[in-house]
Design a protein around this motif. Structure first.
Motif, short mmCIF file in Angstrom:
data_model
loop_
_atom_site.label_atom_id
_atom_site.label_comp_id
_atom_site.label_asym_id
_atom_site.label_seq_id
_atom_site.Cartn_x
_atom_site.Cartn_y
_atom_site.Cartn_z
N ASP A 1 12.32 -2.92 18.44
CA ASP A 1 11.16 -3.66 18.35
C ASP A 1 10.98 -4.49 19.43
O ASP A 1 11.76 -5.65 19.55
CB ASP A 1 11.53 -4.65 17.03
CG ASP A 1 10.42 -5.49 16.76
OD1 ASP A 1 9.57 -5.36 17.27
OD2 ASP A 1 10.76 -6.48 15.89
N ASP A 2 10.50 -4.34 20.50
CA ASP A 2 10.35 -4.74 21.85
C ASP A 2 9.33 -5.90 21.98
O ASP A 2 9.24 -6.39 22.90
CB ASP A 2 10.42 -3.98 23.08
CG ASP A 2 9.60 -2.97 22.93
OD1 ASP A 2 8.48 -3.05 22.15
OD2 ASP A 2 9.42 -2.11 23.73
N ALA A 3 8.71 -6.19 20.72
CA ALA A 3 7.71 -7.37 20.98
C ALA A 3 8.47 -8.54 20.99
O ALA A 3 9.52 -8.86 20.52
CB ALA A 3 6.74 -7.13 19.77
N GLY A 4 7.73 -9.56 21.43
CA GLY A 4 8.19 -10.72 21.63
C GLY A 4 9.20 -11.21 22.75
O GLY A 4 9.51 -10.41 23.51
N PRO A 5 9.51 -12.58 22.87
CA PRO A 5 10.21 -12.81 24.10
C PRO A 5 11.53 -12.26 24.51
O PRO A 5 12.16 -12.29 25.38
CB PRO A 5 10.19 -14.46 24.00
CG PRO A 5 10.24 -14.62 22.46
CD PRO A 5 9.47 -13.41 22.20
N ASP A 6 12.47 -11.91 23.32
CA ASP A 6 13.46 -11.53 23.27
C ASP A 6 13.80 -9.80 23.77
O ASP A 6 14.76 -9.38 23.78
CB ASP A 6 14.33 -11.71 22.11
CG ASP A 6 13.91 -11.13 20.96
OD1 ASP A 6 12.92 -10.19 20.97
OD2 ASP A 6 14.36 -11.28 19.73
N ARG A 7 12.46 -9.29 23.68
CA ARG A 7 12.38 -7.69 23.79
C ARG A 7 13.46 -6.88 22.82
O ARG A 7 13.73 -5.82 23.43
CB ARG A 7 12.71 -7.41 25.31
CG ARG A 7 11.86 -8.22 26.23
CD ARG A 7 10.43 -7.86 26.40
NE ARG A 7 10.22 -6.59 26.97
CZ ARG A 7 9.26 -5.78 26.77
NH1 ARG A 7 8.18 -6.50 25.87
NH2 ARG A 7 8.90 -4.92 26.95
N GLY A 8 13.75 -7.42 21.67
CA GLY A 8 14.43 -6.51 20.70
C GLY A 8 15.84 -6.74 21.03
O GLY A 8 16.69 -6.09 20.17
N ARG A 9 16.05 -7.75 21.84
CA ARG A 9 17.93 -8.12 21.82
C ARG A 9 17.92 -9.33 21.23
O ARG A 9 17.34 -10.35 21.54
CB ARG A 9 17.97 -8.03 23.41
CG ARG A 9 18.12 -6.86 24.22
CD ARG A 9 18.67 -6.71 25.69
NE ARG A 9 20.05 -7.19 25.43
CZ ARG A 9 20.71 -7.35 26.33
NH1 ARG A 9 20.11 -7.85 27.67
NH2 ARG A 9 21.89 -7.72 26.46
N LEU B 1 20.48 -4.73 18.98
CA LEU B 1 19.24 -4.60 19.26
C LEU B 1 18.60 -4.58 17.88
O LEU B 1 19.06 -4.18 16.85
CB LEU B 1 19.11 -2.99 19.67
CG LEU B 1 20.01 -2.80 21.14
CD1 LEU B 1 19.90 -1.59 21.47
CD2 LEU B 1 19.14 -3.75 22.11
N ARG B 2 17.30 -4.97 17.64
CA ARG B 2 16.62 -5.18 16.54
C ARG B 2 15.61 -3.80 16.56
O ARG B 2 14.86 -3.65 17.42
CB ARG B 2 15.56 -6.27 16.41
CG ARG B 2 14.92 -6.60 15.08
CD ARG B 2 14.15 -7.86 15.08
NE ARG B 2 13.23 -7.97 16.30
CZ ARG B 2 13.49 -8.80 17.42
NH1 ARG B 2 14.52 -9.81 17.08
NH2 ARG B 2 12.57 -8.99 18.32
N LEU B 3 15.95 -3.11 15.46
CA LEU B 3 15.18 -1.59 15.46
C LEU B 3 14.12 -1.95 14.13
O LEU B 3 14.45 -2.49 13.14
CB LEU B 3 16.12 -0.45 15.09
CG LEU B 3 17.15 -0.37 16.21
CD1 LEU B 3 17.99 0.87 16.00
CD2 LEU B 3 16.49 -0.30 17.53
N ILE B 4 13.11 -1.19 14.29
CA ILE B 4 12.39 -1.24 13.14
C ILE B 4 11.78 0.04 12.73
O ILE B 4 11.82 1.11 13.33
CB ILE B 4 10.91 -2.10 13.41
CG1 ILE B 4 10.08 -1.65 14.59
CG2 ILE B 4 11.31 -3.47 13.49
CD1 ILE B 4 8.90 -2.17 14.64
N LYS B 5 11.31 0.40 11.46
CA LYS B 5 10.96 1.74 11.21
C LYS B 5 9.63 1.33 10.28
O LYS B 5 9.75 0.61 9.01
CB LYS B 5 12.03 2.44 10.34
CG LYS B 5 11.29 3.82 9.70
CD LYS B 5 12.28 4.40 8.97
CE LYS B 5 11.60 5.79 8.41
NZ LYS B 5 12.81 6.81 7.79
#
Length: 174
Positions: free
Chosen positions: A146-154, A166-170
Motif C-alpha cells: 500500500d504505497d499510497a500516502g506520505p509513508d509509501r507503505g512503510r 510494510l503495510r500490505l493490502i488485498k
C-alpha cells in the motif's frame, strides 16, 4: 499430515490462547506489537477477553486445531475505530505445521477473508520488512504494498526502534 479444522476462539480457550501467544512471541518476537515480557504479565481476565475476540462484534480469531486438540496456528481480524476497514493480525503457524504441505496458513487466511468481506472491500496488514517468508506468502495470496500516502507503505515498528514494517493490502472485491 494430520487433519485439522478451523474454528473461532471463545473465552473458555483463554489458556490455549495464552500458550499460543507466548509461543508466537518467543518464536517471532518482531512479528507482533507486543513483547514476550508484556504478554507474560497479562492477567487471566485479559486472556479471557482475548479468547472472546473469536466472535466479537468487531473482531475474529480463528485457530487451526487437530482432532487431538493441538493448535497449529491462528489468524485474527479486527475493525479499527477509525473506520479504515478490516485488518489481518496475529498471524502465526507453529513451526511443525508450516509450509504448503499442511495448508494451515492459506485456510486460516481464507477464513479471515470471509469475515473481512462482511466489513469492507480491502483487507490490510503490517509485516516486518525482513520477514521475507511472510511477505512471499501474502504476495502469493494477492496482497500488494500500500504505497499510497506520505509513508509509501512503510510504518515504524511499534516495539523495535529503527525497524520497519510494510503495510500490505488485498482488494476483497472487484
Amino acid at each position: 499430515m494430520q487433519p485439522f479444522r478451523l474454528r473461532t476462539t471463545t473465552e473458555q480457550d483463554w489458556q490455549r490462547v495464552r500458550d499460543l501467544r507466548l509461543e508466537m512471541l518467543q518464536d517471532s518476537p518482531l512479528a507482533f506489537a507486543q513483547t514476550l515480557e508484556d504478554a507474560r504479565g497479562l492477567s487471566e481476565d485479559e486472556w479471557r477477553t482475548r479468547g472472546e475476540r473469536g466472535e466479537g462484534p468487531t473482531t475474529t480469531v480463528v485457530v487451526a486445531e487437530t482432532d487431538e486438540g493441538r493448535w497449529l496456528g491462528t489468524m485474527g481480524g479486527y475493525l479499527p475505530e477509525d473506520g479504515t476497514g478490516p485488518w489481518l493480525v496475529g498471524v502465526y503457524v507453529t513451526p511443525s505445521a508450516r509450509g504448503r504441505r499442511w495448508d494451515v496458513a492459506p485456510r486460516l487466511l481464507r477464513a479471515v477473508e470471509r469475515w473481512a468481506r462482511k466489513h469492507g472491500d480491502v483487507l490490510s496488514l503490517e509485516v516486518h520488512e525482513k520477514n521475507l517468508g511472510a511477505r512471499r506468502f501474502y504476495e502469493r495470496h494477492g496482497f500488494v504494498l500500500d504505497d499510497a500516502g506520505p509513508d509509501r507503505g512503510r510504518v515504524r515498528h511499534r516495539i523495535a526502534e529503527g525497524e520497519w514494517e510494510l503495510r500490505l493490502i488485498k482488494r476483497l472485491r472487484g
